[in-house]
Design a protein around this motif. Structure first.
Motif, PDB file in Angstrom:
ATOM      1  N   ASN A  92     -25.788 -27.457  -7.800  1.00 49.38           N
ATOM      2  CA  ASN A  92     -27.058 -27.962  -7.284  1.00 49.38           C
ATOM      3  C   ASN A  92     -27.872 -28.473  -8.472  1.00 49.38           C
ATOM      4  OD1 ASN A  92     -29.893 -28.008  -6.432  1.00 49.38           O
ATOM      5  ND2 ASN A  92     -29.169 -26.985  -4.568  1.00 49.38           N
ATOM      6  N   LEU A  94     -30.885 -29.733  -8.742  1.00 52.12           N
ATOM      7  CA  LEU A  94     -32.273 -29.279  -8.817  1.00 52.12           C
ATOM      8  C   LEU A  94     -32.361 -27.864  -9.376  1.00 52.12           C
ATOM      9  CD1 LEU A  94     -35.274 -29.678  -8.267  1.00 52.12           C
ATOM     10  CD2 LEU A  94     -34.870 -28.889  -5.899  1.00 52.12           C
ATOM     11  N   LEU A  98     -34.122 -26.519 -12.772  1.00 57.53           N
ATOM     12  CA  LEU A  98     -35.193 -25.532 -12.692  1.00 57.53           C
ATOM     13  C   LEU A  98     -34.883 -24.277 -13.505  1.00 57.53           C
ATOM     14  CD1 LEU A  98     -36.232 -25.747  -8.924  1.00 57.53           C
ATOM     15  CD2 LEU A  98     -37.547 -26.526 -10.903  1.00 57.53           C
TER      16      LEU A  98
END
Length: 424
Positions: A92, A94, A98
Motif C-alpha cells: 500500500n 499510502l 505514512l
C-alpha cells in the motif's frame, strides 16, 4: 523526508540494480547517500539546539550518519515485520509513505535534549522492537506447510511415541523422548557387539608394504595395526576395528576378517579351511563359481557380496548380534492395498493388533483410521514393550513437528535473522 524520499530512493536503487547493472547501481547509491546525508546535516544544523549532537560540525555529521543508518535498518525491519504479520503495508503506497519515516524519527528522537523526551522515544522503540521480534519468531501456517512439503512430511503418516529405556535417533526427534522413526537403547551397554566375518579375494599386493614379512594386499581391510606369525605360517593381523588373517592362495591374497567380537580361534579355523566356493555354496549366484572363496564357519551363514569378490557371514542366530537386535523402528503406511502379513514368518491377531515376525525383526501392527502403525524391533527386544509402543503411538502435533523439521534454506538477511531469533 523519511516517509517519502527515502522509501522512494530505495525503490529507485532496486530498479537501477535490475535494469542497469552494478555500475549504475553503485553510482546511484553514492549519489543518494550523499544527498541524504547533506539533507540531514542541514536539518541538524537548523535544529541543533534541541539535540545532544547539534553543537559541532563533527557531532552533526555523526547524527546524520546515525539517523540514516539506524533509520534504514529500522525501516527494513519494519517492512519485514509488517509483511510477516500480513498487514500489507508494503503493498500500500499510502501506508508506506505514512509509516516509512517512523524509524528515522525514532532514531532522531533518541538524541533529543531532555531526558523526558528521549526516554519516551526509547520506551516506544523498545516496545516496537519487542513486538517485531515476537512477529519474526512466529511461523505462519503457510511457512509451516512449506517446511512440511520441503521435507516430504505427510501428517497422516507422521506418528510419535516415547518408549521406556529408548531414545529416538535418525531423525524424527520431537523432544522429551518422543520419536517418529528409529530408536536405540538409552544404555549403551545394552547394545551387543556386532559379529560379522568377511572373506575377500584380492589380486594385487602393495609394493613395499609388509606385515610380519607378508606383503599386504592392495585395498585390503587389514593394512594397519599389529601382526603375529602363528604356527603353520599364518599371519594374524589385528587393530581396534577388526582382526583376522591374510592367506596367500596362488598369486592371490584372501582375507578372513572379523569384527572384534568374533572369536580368534573361529577366524583361524576359517582361514585354514579356505577354498574356492562351489555352486552349492553360492546358491543363487552359481555363475560366480571360480571367483569367490569360502570357508567352514560353524554357526554362521554366508552370502556373496560385490566387488572385490567376497562373502559376508552373519550368525545364524540373530537374536544377539549388534545394534539391530535391540533397535526399534516406527513405520506408518497407508492401509489401502497393504497386506501386513506379506513376507512374514508369523502373523497373528492379538486383541485389536497383529503380531508379526520376520527373519530378524518382530513387533505389532495396529490400524489407525486409514493407516497401519507398525512398531518393529530386533529379536532381543521384549515383545510386551513393542506391543505397548504400538498402542501408545499417536499423530505428531504441530509443535513436535516444528522441533524435528529442518529449517528452510534462508534467502536473505531477514530469513537468517528469523532463524536466529527462533533458536535464541
Amino acid at each position: 523526508m523519511g516517509a517519502v524520499a527515502l522509501p522512494m530512493a530505495w525503490q529507485a536503487l532496486l530498479v537501477a540494480l535490475l535494469a542497469g547493472g552494478t555500475g549504475l547501481f553503485g553510482v546511484m547509491v553514492l549519489v543518494g547517500a550523499l544527498a541524504v546525508l547533506a539533507y540531514l546535516f542541514v536539518v541538524i544544523t537548523i535544529t541543533g539546539e534541541v539535540s545532544v549532537l547539534g553543537a559541532t560540525g563533527g557531532r552533526r555529521l555523526l547524527w546524520a550518519l546515525l539517523v540514516v543508518g539506524g533509520g534504514t535498518a529500522g525501516w527494513a525491519l519494519g517492512w519485514a515485520v509488517t509483511d510477516v504479520a500480513g498487514l500489507g503495508v508494503s503493498h500500500n503506497l499510502l501506508l508506506t509513505f505514512l509509516l516509512g519515516g517512523v524509524p528515522y524519527a525514532l532514531v532522531a528522537g533518541l538524541f533529543l535534549a531532555g531526558w523526558k523526551l528521549n526516554t519516551a522515544v526509547l520506551g516506544l522503540s523498545v516496545v516496537l522492537i519487542s513486538a517485531g521480534v515476537v512477529v519474526l519468531r512466529h511461523e505462519s501456517p503457510d511457512e509451516f506447510e512449506a517446511r512440511l512439503a520441503a521435507d516430504n512430511v505427510h501428517r497422516e503418516t507422521t506418528y510419535a511415541v516415547a518408549i521406556p529405556g529408548y531414545l529416538p535417533t535418525d531423525g524424527g526427534d520431537y523432544g522429551d523422548g518422543l520419536g517418529g522413526a528409529s530408536f536405540h537403547p538409552e544404555n549403551p551397554d545394552a547394545v551387543p557387539p556386532d559379529r560379522y566375518i568377511t572373506i575377500t579375494r584380492y589380486d594385487r599386493a602393495m609394493l613395499g608394504e609388509q606385515m610380519c614379512g607378508q606383503p599386504t594386499a592392495q585395498d585390503s581391510r587389514l593394512t594397519w595395526g599389529s601382526c603375529k606369525v602363528e604356527a603353520g605360517g599364518l599371519v594374524y593381523r589385528h587393530n581396534e576395528i577388526e582382526h583376522g588373517y591374510q592367506v596367500p592362495v596362488g598369486h592371490r591374497y584372501v582375507t578372513v576378517v572379523g569384527t572384534p567380537a568374533v572369536d580368534h580361534d573361529l577366524l583361524r579355523a576359517a582361514a585354514l579351511s579356505l577354498h574356492l566356493a562351489t555352486t552349492d555354496e553360492l546358491g543363487d549366484n552359481r555363475e560366480l563359481a571360480g571367483e569367490y572363496y569360502t570357508a567352514a564357519v560353524p554357526g554362521y551363514v554366508g552370502q556373496a557380496t560385490g566387488s572385490p569378490p567376497g562373502m559376508l557371514y552373519a550368525p545364524v542366530d540373530q537374536t544377539g548380534n549388534g545394534a539391530q537386535s535391540v533397535s526399534i523402528s516406527l513405520y506408518v503406511t497407508y492401509a489401502a492395498g497393504d497386506s501386513i502379513c506379506f513376507d512374514t514368518i508369523e502373523c497373528t491377531p492379538d486383541a485389536g493388533l497383529t503380531y508379526v515376525r520376520q527373519e530378524d525383526t518382530h513387533g505389532y501392527v495396529i490400524r489407525r483410521d486409514e493407516v497401519n502403525v507398525q512398531v518393529l524391533g530386533g529379536l532381543r527386544v521384549d515383545k510386551t514393550l513393542l506391543r505397548q509402543a504400538a498402542l501408545n503411538a499417536r499423530p505428531a502435533t504441530d509443535d513436535e513437528l516444528r522441533r524435528a523439521l529442518p529449517p528452510l534454506k534462508p534467502h536473505g538477511v531477514i530469513d537468517r535473522l528469523r532463524q536466529w531469533l527462533r533458536n535464541f
